[in-house]
Design an enzyme around this catalytic site. Structure first.
Site, PDB file in Angstrom:
ATOM      1  N   CYS A  59       0.385  -0.939  -0.143  1.00  0.00           N
ATOM      2  CA  CYS A  59       0.285   0.193  -0.195  1.00  0.00           C
ATOM      3  C   CYS A  59       0.831   1.228   0.040  1.00  0.00           C
ATOM      4  O   CYS A  59       0.485   2.324  -0.573  1.00  0.00           O
ATOM      5  CB  CYS A  59      -1.005  -0.485   1.224  1.00  0.00           C
ATOM      6  SG  CYS A  59      -2.248  -1.496   1.211  1.00  0.00           S
ATOM      7  N   HIS A  98      -3.135   7.351   1.513  1.00  0.00           N
ATOM      8  CA  HIS A  98      -3.459   6.233   1.437  1.00  0.00           C
ATOM      9  C   HIS A  98      -4.892   5.903   1.314  1.00  0.00           C
ATOM     10  O   HIS A  98      -5.771   6.455   3.066  1.00  0.00           O
ATOM     11  CB  HIS A  98      -2.743   5.276   1.658  1.00  0.00           C
ATOM     12  CG  HIS A  98      -3.135   3.707   1.597  1.00  0.00           C
ATOM     13  ND1 HIS A  98      -3.278   3.223   0.104  1.00  0.00           N
ATOM     14  CD2 HIS A  98      -3.102   2.758   2.534  1.00  0.00           C
ATOM     15  CE1 HIS A  98      -3.750   2.062   0.787  1.00  0.00           C
ATOM     16  NE2 HIS A  98      -3.861   1.842   1.642  1.00  0.00           N
ATOM     17  N   ASN A 110     -10.274  -0.092  -0.812  1.00  0.00           N
ATOM     18  CA  ASN A 110      -8.514   0.379  -0.966  1.00  0.00           C
ATOM     19  C   ASN A 110      -7.741  -0.520  -1.571  1.00  0.00           C
ATOM     20  O   ASN A 110      -8.072  -1.789  -2.079  1.00  0.00           O
ATOM     21  CB  ASN A 110      -8.213  -0.454   0.479  1.00  0.00           C
ATOM     22  CG  ASN A 110      -6.908  -0.936   0.676  1.00  0.00           C
ATOM     23  OD1 ASN A 110      -5.962   0.312  -0.095  1.00  0.00           O
ATOM     24  ND2 ASN A 110      -6.027  -0.891   1.208  1.00  0.00           N
TER      25      ASN A 110
HETATM   26  N1  ACO Z   1     -19.117  -8.103   7.548  1.00  0.00           N
HETATM   27  C1  ACO Z   1     -19.914  -7.951   9.337  1.00  0.00           C
HETATM   28  N2  ACO Z   1     -18.587  -8.169  10.311  1.00  0.00           N
HETATM   29  C2  ACO Z   1     -17.662  -8.411   9.779  1.00  0.00           C
HETATM   30  C3  ACO Z   1     -17.349  -8.446   8.901  1.00  0.00           C
HETATM   31  C4  ACO Z   1     -17.391  -8.335   7.677  1.00  0.00           C
HETATM   32  N3  ACO Z   1     -17.276  -7.714   6.007  1.00  0.00           N
HETATM   33  N4  ACO Z   1     -15.701  -8.381   8.780  1.00  0.00           N
HETATM   34  C5  ACO Z   1     -15.639  -9.109  10.412  1.00  0.00           C
HETATM   35  N5  ACO Z   1     -16.719  -8.953  11.205  1.00  0.00           N
HETATM   36  C6  ACO Z   1     -17.305  -9.148  12.297  1.00  0.00           C
HETATM   37  C7  ACO Z   1     -16.023  -9.903  13.068  1.00  0.00           C
HETATM   38  O1  ACO Z   1     -15.998 -11.396  12.824  1.00  0.00           O
HETATM   39  C8  ACO Z   1     -16.214  -9.159  14.376  1.00  0.00           C
HETATM   40  O2  ACO Z   1     -17.721 -10.050  14.957  1.00  0.00           O
HETATM   41  P1  ACO Z   1     -17.655 -11.131  16.480  1.00  0.00           P
HETATM   42  O3  ACO Z   1     -17.039  -9.430  17.435  1.00  0.00           O
HETATM   43  O4  ACO Z   1     -18.561 -11.835  16.804  1.00  0.00           O
HETATM   44  O5  ACO Z   1     -16.195 -11.807  16.612  1.00  0.00           O
HETATM   45  C9  ACO Z   1     -16.406  -8.074  14.355  1.00  0.00           C
HETATM   46  O6  ACO Z   1     -16.475  -8.237  13.279  1.00  0.00           O
HETATM   47  C10 ACO Z   1     -15.138  -6.845  14.929  1.00  0.00           C
HETATM   48  O7  ACO Z   1     -14.461  -7.462  14.175  1.00  0.00           O
HETATM   49  P2  ACO Z   1     -13.072  -6.454  14.195  1.00  0.00           P
HETATM   50  O8  ACO Z   1     -11.754  -7.144  13.827  1.00  0.00           O
HETATM   51  O9  ACO Z   1     -12.875  -6.234  15.692  1.00  0.00           O
HETATM   52  O10 ACO Z   1     -13.659  -5.005  13.625  1.00  0.00           O
HETATM   53  P3  ACO Z   1     -12.648  -3.916  13.568  1.00  0.00           P
HETATM   54  O11 ACO Z   1     -13.688  -2.780  14.332  1.00  0.00           O
HETATM   55  O12 ACO Z   1     -11.332  -4.193  13.999  1.00  0.00           O
HETATM   56  O13 ACO Z   1     -13.109  -3.354  11.895  1.00  0.00           O
HETATM   57  C11 ACO Z   1     -11.496  -3.578  10.252  1.00  0.00           C
HETATM   58  C12 ACO Z   1     -12.402  -4.090  11.781  1.00  0.00           C
HETATM   59  C13 ACO Z   1     -12.145  -2.606   9.123  1.00  0.00           C
HETATM   60  C14 ACO Z   1     -11.111  -3.778  10.227  1.00  0.00           C
HETATM   61  C15 ACO Z   1     -10.734  -2.664  11.211  1.00  0.00           C
HETATM   62  O14 ACO Z   1      -9.875  -3.574  12.160  1.00  0.00           O
HETATM   63  C16 ACO Z   1      -9.973  -1.885  10.519  1.00  0.00           C
HETATM   64  O15 ACO Z   1      -9.700  -0.636   9.434  1.00  0.00           O
HETATM   65  N6  ACO Z   1      -8.391  -1.971  10.143  1.00  0.00           N
HETATM   66  C17 ACO Z   1      -7.320  -1.916   9.078  1.00  0.00           C
HETATM   67  C18 ACO Z   1      -7.221  -2.457   8.232  1.00  0.00           C
HETATM   68  C19 ACO Z   1      -6.562  -1.982   7.125  1.00  0.00           C
HETATM   69  O16 ACO Z   1      -7.038  -1.264   6.113  1.00  0.00           O
HETATM   70  N7  ACO Z   1      -5.985  -2.709   6.342  1.00  0.00           N
HETATM   71  C20 ACO Z   1      -5.459  -2.262   4.274  1.00  0.00           C
HETATM   72  C21 ACO Z   1      -4.167  -2.378   4.552  1.00  0.00           C
HETATM   73  S1  ACO Z   1      -3.258  -1.712   5.644  1.00  0.00           S
HETATM   74  C22 ACO Z   1      -3.564  -0.277   4.987  1.00  0.00           C
HETATM   75  O17 ACO Z   1      -3.783  -0.399   4.215  1.00  0.00           O
HETATM   76  C23 ACO Z   1      -3.098   0.794   5.628  1.00  0.00           C
END
Ligand code: ACO
Length: 306
Positions: free
Chosen positions: A96, A233, A263
């Site tokens: 990224c 980004h 992304n």
């Molecule tokens: N739809 C519905 N529910 C979902 C999904 C989905 N697509 N994905 C996960 N869940 C559920 C999980 O199973 C979990 O359920 P549970 O509580 O019953 O176990 C719940 O949602 C919460 O999951 P978390 O992973 O804790 O959710 P979080 O609030 O952390 O959000 C996310 C997830 C959006 C991926 C967040 O962590 C994030 O934005 N991280 C950064 C990742 C990123 O942007 N990466 C890109 C590459 S790196 C970069 O470019 C910077």
């Protein structure tokens, strides 16, 4: 591909995706449409916009983590497709952060006199390395490409000069397990799928990108208030907002396009730049900061006088 389309593939909802990421849709390359094809289209558009032709470009840096083939470099395929027969073309792999790394690398070539006019492209087909059964990752990414042309010109050595004023790159390989692809030519002889601990990435992202943004301010003496545009980004609306808030970047200067294309890894910043130029926001002479963070981890920033 909209969030509603994804609801038919995995157990997810438009609400969940929008609330956690801000993403509403992403684009998926057509069957048979490769990273080099997307890159070539973006490069042509950038060259037309800059008023330069194939004979004018002597450096092509293509940032991608999804090359057409293991080798040759996708950049050389783009070079051929553009009818460019001189200079050098190579791929750059920083996931990224690839576009920021590409801009910084091109700037070094231009300022040392090793090249005169560079094409920096970010192009990805992440749809090909997603696990479409994994709702925690497949909803986040999309395909796309964007490009800019950079040209060496004499300046005054002040922040009033046009071009890349400063750039700052970092990496720390200890973070591999948080964001990686579980295959590759030397390890599994497969392409593999993207794996990510989203929460762990989120936890590090804001601190890392704001660190390198501070580096850019310190190196130039510029401040958040001097920026006309902040083009981060486009990974996630919450990371963008938290980073901007931490450094006091005015909300009206933030370019956000993640809702439209998800992304797209190395393509996300040039896509956002293209949208902001097309909207009449970014204009010649404006001060623009770009920053990114990605797998590795890698992270970086640059300030550009447009
Ligand atoms: N739809 C519905 N529910 C979902 C999904 C989905 N697509 N994905 C996960 N869940 C559920 C999980 O199973 C979990 O359920 P549970 O509580 O019953 O176990 C719940 O949602 C919460 O999951 P978390 O992973 O804790 O959710 P979080 O609030 O952390 O959000 C996310 C997830 C959006 C991926 C967040 O962590 C994030 O934005 N991280 C950064 C990742 C990123 O942007 N990466 C890109 C590459 S790196 C970069 O470019 C910077």
């Amino acid at each position: 591909m909209t969030n509603a389309d994804l609801e038919k593939i995995v157990d997810t909802s438009d609400d969940w995706i929008v609330q956690r990421t801000g993403i509403r849709q992403r684009h998926i390359a057509a069957e048979g449409e490769t990273t080099s094809m997307l890159a070539t289209k973006a490069a042509k558009a950038a060259m037309d916009n800059a008023g330069v032709g194939p004979a004018d470009i002597d450096l092509i840096i293509l940032a991608t983590a999804t090359p057409d083939y293991t080798f040759p470099a996708t950049a050389t395929q783009v070079q051929a497709a553009l009818g460019i027969h001189q200079g050098v073309a190579f791929d750059l792999q920083a996931v990224c952060s690839g576009f920021v790394f590409g801009v910084s690398t091109a700037d070094k070539f231009l300022t040392t006199g090793s090249a005169k006019r560079a094409l920096v492209i970010g192009a990805e087909t992440f749809s090909r390395i997603l696990d479409w059964n994994d709702r925690t990752t497949c909803v986040l990414f999309g395909d796309g490409a964007g490009a800019i042309v950079l040209e060496a010109q004499e300046g005054e050595g002040t922040t009033a000069d046009r071009g890349v004023l400063t750039s700052h790159l970092r990496s720390d390989g200890r973070h591999r397990e948080k964001l990686y692809v579980d295959g590759g030519p030397s390890s599994t002889q497969t392409v593999g799928h993207l794996r990510m601990s989203g929460r762990e990435v989120f936890r590090h992202a804001v601190g890392m990108v704001t660190d390198v943004m501070r580096d850019a301010f310190e190196a130039t003496g510029l401040t958040a208030k001097d920026l006309d545009w902040f083009v981060p980004h486009q990974a996630n609306m919450r990371i963008i907002d938290a980073s901007a808030e931490k450094l006091g970047i005015p909300p009206q200067t933030i370019i956000k396009t993640v809702d439209r294309h998800g992304n797209t890894s190395a393509a996300s910043i040039p896509l956002a730049l293209a949208a902001a130029c097309a909207d009449g926001k970014i204009k010649r002479g404006d001060l623009v900061m770009i920053e990114a963070m990605g797998g590795g981890f890698t992270w970086g920033s640059a300030i550009i006088r447009w």
